[in-house]
Design a protein around this motif. Structure first.
Motif, PDB file in Angstrom:
ATOM      1  N   ALA A 104     133.406  -5.774   3.571  1.00  0.00           N
ATOM      2  CA  ALA A 104     132.480  -5.770   2.445  1.00  0.00           C
ATOM      3  C   ALA A 104     132.691  -7.007   1.563  1.00  0.00           C
ATOM      4  CB  ALA A 104     132.668  -4.505   1.617  1.00  0.00           C
ATOM      5  N   ARG A 105     133.959  -7.378   1.361  1.00  0.00           N
ATOM      6  CA  ARG A 105     134.251  -8.565   0.567  1.00  0.00           C
ATOM      7  C   ARG A 105     133.741  -9.821   1.277  1.00  0.00           C
ATOM      8  NH1 ARG A 105     139.465  -8.131   0.343  1.00  0.00           N
ATOM      9  NH2 ARG A 105     139.408  -6.785  -1.505  1.00  0.00           N
ATOM     10  N   GLU A 106     133.897  -9.858   2.573  1.00  0.00           N
ATOM     11  CA  GLU A 106     133.402 -10.997   3.352  1.00  0.00           C
ATOM     12  C   GLU A 106     131.888 -11.121   3.225  1.00  0.00           C
ATOM     13  OE1 GLU A 106     133.182 -12.487   8.025  1.00  0.00           O
ATOM     14  OE2 GLU A 106     134.488 -10.828   7.459  1.00  0.00           O
ATOM     15  N   LEU A 107     131.190  -9.985   3.289  1.00  0.00           N
ATOM     16  CA  LEU A 107     129.738  -9.996   3.134  1.00  0.00           C
ATOM     17  C   LEU A 107     129.343 -10.549   1.761  1.00  0.00           C
ATOM     18  CD1 LEU A 107     128.805  -6.477   4.578  1.00  0.00           C
ATOM     19  CD2 LEU A 107     128.254  -8.703   5.607  1.00  0.00           C
ATOM     20  N   ALA A 108     130.043 -10.071   0.729  1.00  0.00           N
ATOM     21  CA  ALA A 108     129.712 -10.480  -0.633  1.00  0.00           C
ATOM     22  C   ALA A 108     129.957 -11.963  -0.847  1.00  0.00           C
ATOM     23  CB  ALA A 108     130.525  -9.663  -1.629  1.00  0.00           C
ATOM     24  N   ARG A 109     131.107 -12.460  -0.391  1.00  0.00           N
ATOM     25  CA  ARG A 109     131.439 -13.867  -0.620  1.00  0.00           C
ATOM     26  C   ARG A 109     130.586 -14.797   0.229  1.00  0.00           C
ATOM     27  NH1 ARG A 109     138.060 -13.839  -1.626  1.00  0.00           N
ATOM     28  NH2 ARG A 109     137.939 -12.524  -3.502  1.00  0.00           N
ATOM     29  N   ARG A 110     130.156 -14.316   1.387  1.00  0.00           N
ATOM     30  CA  ARG A 110     129.266 -15.113   2.216  1.00  0.00           C
ATOM     31  C   ARG A 110     127.898 -15.263   1.546  1.00  0.00           C
ATOM     32  NH1 ARG A 110     128.384 -12.267   7.498  1.00  0.00           N
ATOM     33  NH2 ARG A 110     130.656 -12.499   7.614  1.00  0.00           N
ATOM     34  N   ALA A 111     127.479 -14.213   0.841  1.00  0.00           N
ATOM     35  CA  ALA A 111     126.186 -14.250   0.151  1.00  0.00           C
ATOM     36  C   ALA A 111     126.245 -15.069  -1.142  1.00  0.00           C
ATOM     37  CB  ALA A 111     125.718 -12.836  -0.165  1.00  0.00           C
ATOM     38  N   ALA A 112     127.457 -15.252  -1.678  1.00  0.00           N
ATOM     39  CA  ALA A 112     127.627 -16.002  -2.930  1.00  0.00           C
ATOM     40  C   ALA A 112     128.714 -17.051  -2.749  1.00  0.00           C
ATOM     41  CB  ALA A 112     127.973 -15.044  -4.063  1.00  0.00           C
ATOM     42  N   PRO A 113     128.483 -18.062  -1.900  1.00  0.00           N
ATOM     43  CA  PRO A 113     129.548 -19.013  -1.558  1.00  0.00           C
ATOM     44  C   PRO A 113     130.062 -19.836  -2.731  1.00  0.00           C
ATOM     45  CG  PRO A 113     127.418 -19.775  -0.760  1.00  0.00           C
ATOM     46  CD  PRO A 113     127.225 -18.369  -1.212  1.00  0.00           C
ATOM     47  N   ASN A 114     129.257 -20.032  -3.756  1.00  0.00           N
ATOM     48  CA  ASN A 114     129.686 -20.852  -4.884  1.00  0.00           C
ATOM     49  C   ASN A 114     130.546 -20.096  -5.888  1.00  0.00           C
ATOM     50  OD1 ASN A 114     128.293 -23.222  -4.050  1.00  0.00           O
ATOM     51  ND2 ASN A 114     126.378 -22.342  -4.807  1.00  0.00           N
ATOM     52  N   LEU A 115     130.645 -18.780  -5.748  1.00  0.00           N
ATOM     53  CA  LEU A 115     131.427 -17.993  -6.697  1.00  0.00           C
ATOM     54  C   LEU A 115     132.873 -17.793  -6.251  1.00  0.00           C
ATOM     55  CD1 LEU A 115     128.843 -15.275  -7.802  1.00  0.00           C
ATOM     56  CD2 LEU A 115     129.290 -17.521  -8.789  1.00  0.00           C
ATOM     57  N   GLY A 116     133.136 -17.921  -4.958  1.00  0.00           N
ATOM     58  CA  GLY A 116     134.503 -17.856  -4.454  1.00  0.00           C
ATOM     59  C   GLY A 116     135.239 -16.593  -4.856  1.00  0.00           C
ATOM     60  N   ALA A 117     136.426 -16.785  -5.451  1.00  0.00           N
ATOM     61  CA  ALA A 117     137.287 -15.661  -5.812  1.00  0.00           C
ATOM     62  C   ALA A 117     136.747 -14.835  -6.968  1.00  0.00           C
ATOM     63  CB  ALA A 117     138.685 -16.173  -6.157  1.00  0.00           C
ATOM     64  N   ALA A 118     135.664 -15.296  -7.592  1.00  0.00           N
ATOM     65  CA  ALA A 118     135.059 -14.508  -8.670  1.00  0.00           C
ATOM     66  C   ALA A 118     134.329 -13.289  -8.122  1.00  0.00           C
ATOM     67  CB  ALA A 118     134.077 -15.366  -9.473  1.00  0.00           C
ATOM     68  N   VAL A 119     134.235 -13.189  -6.795  1.00  0.00           N
ATOM     69  CA  VAL A 119     133.626 -12.025  -6.147  1.00  0.00           C
ATOM     70  C   VAL A 119     134.740 -11.129  -5.622  1.00  0.00           C
ATOM     71  CG1 VAL A 119     132.127 -11.227  -4.294  1.00  0.00           C
ATOM     72  CG2 VAL A 119     131.592 -13.357  -5.500  1.00  0.00           C
ATOM     73  N   GLU A 120     134.771  -9.884  -6.067  1.00  0.00           N
ATOM     74  CA  GLU A 120     135.818  -8.959  -5.650  1.00  0.00           C
ATOM     75  C   GLU A 120     135.195  -7.623  -5.258  1.00  0.00           C
ATOM     76  OE1 GLU A 120     139.029  -7.727  -4.274  1.00  0.00           O
ATOM     77  OE2 GLU A 120     139.120  -9.687  -5.263  1.00  0.00           O
ATOM     78  N   VAL A 121     135.720  -7.062  -4.166  1.00  0.00           N
ATOM     79  CA  VAL A 121     135.272  -5.745  -3.693  1.00  0.00           C
ATOM     80  C   VAL A 121     136.486  -4.848  -3.564  1.00  0.00           C
ATOM     81  CG1 VAL A 121     134.128  -4.445  -1.864  1.00  0.00           C
ATOM     82  CG2 VAL A 121     133.323  -6.754  -2.454  1.00  0.00           C
ATOM     83  N   THR A 122     136.433  -3.673  -4.184  1.00  0.00           N
ATOM     84  CA  THR A 122     137.506  -2.679  -4.080  1.00  0.00           C
ATOM     85  C   THR A 122     136.885  -1.338  -3.713  1.00  0.00           C
ATOM     86  OG1 THR A 122     137.366  -2.142  -6.438  1.00  0.00           O
ATOM     87  CG2 THR A 122     138.927  -3.872  -5.804  1.00  0.00           C
ATOM     88  N   SER A 123     137.749  -0.383  -3.397  1.00  0.00           N
ATOM     89  CA  SER A 123     137.254   0.960  -3.111  1.00  0.00           C
ATOM     90  C   SER A 123     137.713   1.914  -4.190  1.00  0.00           C
ATOM     91  CB  SER A 123     137.739   1.448  -1.735  1.00  0.00           C
ATOM     92  OG  SER A 123     139.121   1.734  -1.778  1.00  0.00           O
ATOM     93  N   ASP A 124     137.099   3.053  -4.263  1.00  0.00           N
ATOM     94  CA  ASP A 124     137.412   4.027  -5.297  1.00  0.00           C
ATOM     95  C   ASP A 124     138.855   4.530  -5.173  1.00  0.00           C
ATOM     96  OD1 ASP A 124     136.488   5.318  -7.572  1.00  0.00           O
ATOM     97  OD2 ASP A 124     136.186   7.183  -6.493  1.00  0.00           O
ATOM     98  N   SER A 125     139.432   4.392  -3.978  1.00  0.00           N
ATOM     99  CA  SER A 125     140.795   4.856  -3.762  1.00  0.00           C
ATOM    100  C   SER A 125     141.840   3.752  -3.883  1.00  0.00           C
ATOM    101  CB  SER A 125     140.902   5.478  -2.373  1.00  0.00           C
ATOM    102  OG  SER A 125     140.627   4.490  -1.377  1.00  0.00           O
ATOM    103  N   ALA A 126     141.368   2.514  -4.143  1.00  0.00           N
ATOM    104  CA  ALA A 126     142.299   1.375  -4.186  1.00  0.00           C
ATOM    105  C   ALA A 126     143.221   1.483  -5.383  1.00  0.00           C
ATOM    106  CB  ALA A 126     141.510   0.070  -4.259  1.00  0.00           C
ATOM    107  N   ASP A 127     144.455   1.007  -5.223  1.00  0.00           N
ATOM    108  CA  ASP A 127     145.444   1.033  -6.299  1.00  0.00           C
ATOM    109  C   ASP A 127     145.069  -0.002  -7.346  1.00  0.00           C
ATOM    110  OD1 ASP A 127     146.870   3.006  -5.028  1.00  0.00           O
ATOM    111  OD2 ASP A 127     148.132   1.549  -3.943  1.00  0.00           O
TER     112      ASP A 127
END
Length: 253
Positions: free
Chosen positions: A230-253
């Protein structure tokens, strides 16, 4: 009502006096539920006030339009008072300029007719010499509605006529999205969100300003989703934002 004498010119706490004058002028107004005022006493004999006319539920659009005209005349004569109206869940500022007030009234009409909108606030936001500026915050009924309303209000839809001079547009409701630091449409942030949403269930997301990148994306997907993909999909769609794009899950620490 508009002709009552004012004693604010000689008041030590001018903000308090301005608020009192506003309440006295508008207290007997038909269709008024209550008046809310603020008092800003900056220095002796100097100050400002904001007065909000909160209208009764069911007040007709024609009556709101008439009150907007009366309030516009009032604030044009009292430059230290900000006048606002709250009707049908939408609160908006009425300014002295007739053209700008006409724009905001038209937006009030379209927002109150939009069943995707729960409430909204349209506030005058002058900055230095730029006086024709607005700050808009809208709460939508759900995430789908939030993104659709945001696009419409930015001129990418035909439901709402966008205001001129908007400095910040924020829409929330399962999704939080706002204009980027150039007061522009956050195209890449939205593209990242939509890329993930197309393949995975999204619980909530934030597409907001970031001082470094200009935009930041935080997407929370349901437990069990492949967060790395999911993070790969998001960053591929927004290549200029780089690390400013983050994807987590509801169970993530």
């Amino acid at each position: 009502m508009l002709g009552l004498p004012s004693l604010t010119g000689c008041a030590i706490d001018k903000g308090t006096a301005l608020a009192a004058d506003f309440e006295e002028n508008w207290d007997s107004t038909p269709d008024l539920a209550k008046i809310r005022t603020t008092k800003n006493n900056t220095l002796p004999f100097k100050g400002t006030s904001t007065g909000t006319l909160i209208l009764k539920d069911g007040t007709s659009a024609d009556r709101v339009t008439k009150l907007v005209g009366e309030l516009r005349e009032y604030v044009s004569r009292h430059d230290k008072i900000t006048g606002r109206i709250a009707a049908d869940g939408i609160t908006f500022t009425v300014v002295a300029d007739e053209g700008r007030t006409g724009e905001v009234l038209a937006l009030w009409r379209s927002l109150t007719a939009d069943d995707r909108v729960a409430d909204a606030d349209i506030n005058d936001a002058p900055w230095k010499k730029a006086t024709d500026r607005w700050r808009i915050e809208v709460t939508a009924v759900d995430a789908t509605g939030a993104l659709a309303v945001f696009k419409d209000m930015y001129g990418r839809g035909d439901r709402h006529r966008p205001l001129s001079g908007v400095i910040v547009l924020t829409v929330k409701g399962g999704l939080f999205v706002e204009t980027d630091f150039n007061d522009g449409f956050p195209a890449e942030a939205i593209a990242a969100y939509e890329a993930v949403l197309a393949q995975y269930p999204v619980i909530r997301a934030t597409l907001r300003r970031d001082a470094v990148s200009g935009s930041a994306v935080s997407i929370v997907v349901v437990e069990g989703v492949d967060r790395h993909h999911a993070r790969e999909l998001a960053r591929r769609a927004a290549p200029n934002l780089g690390a400013a794009v983050e994807v987590t899950s509801d169970s993530a620490d």
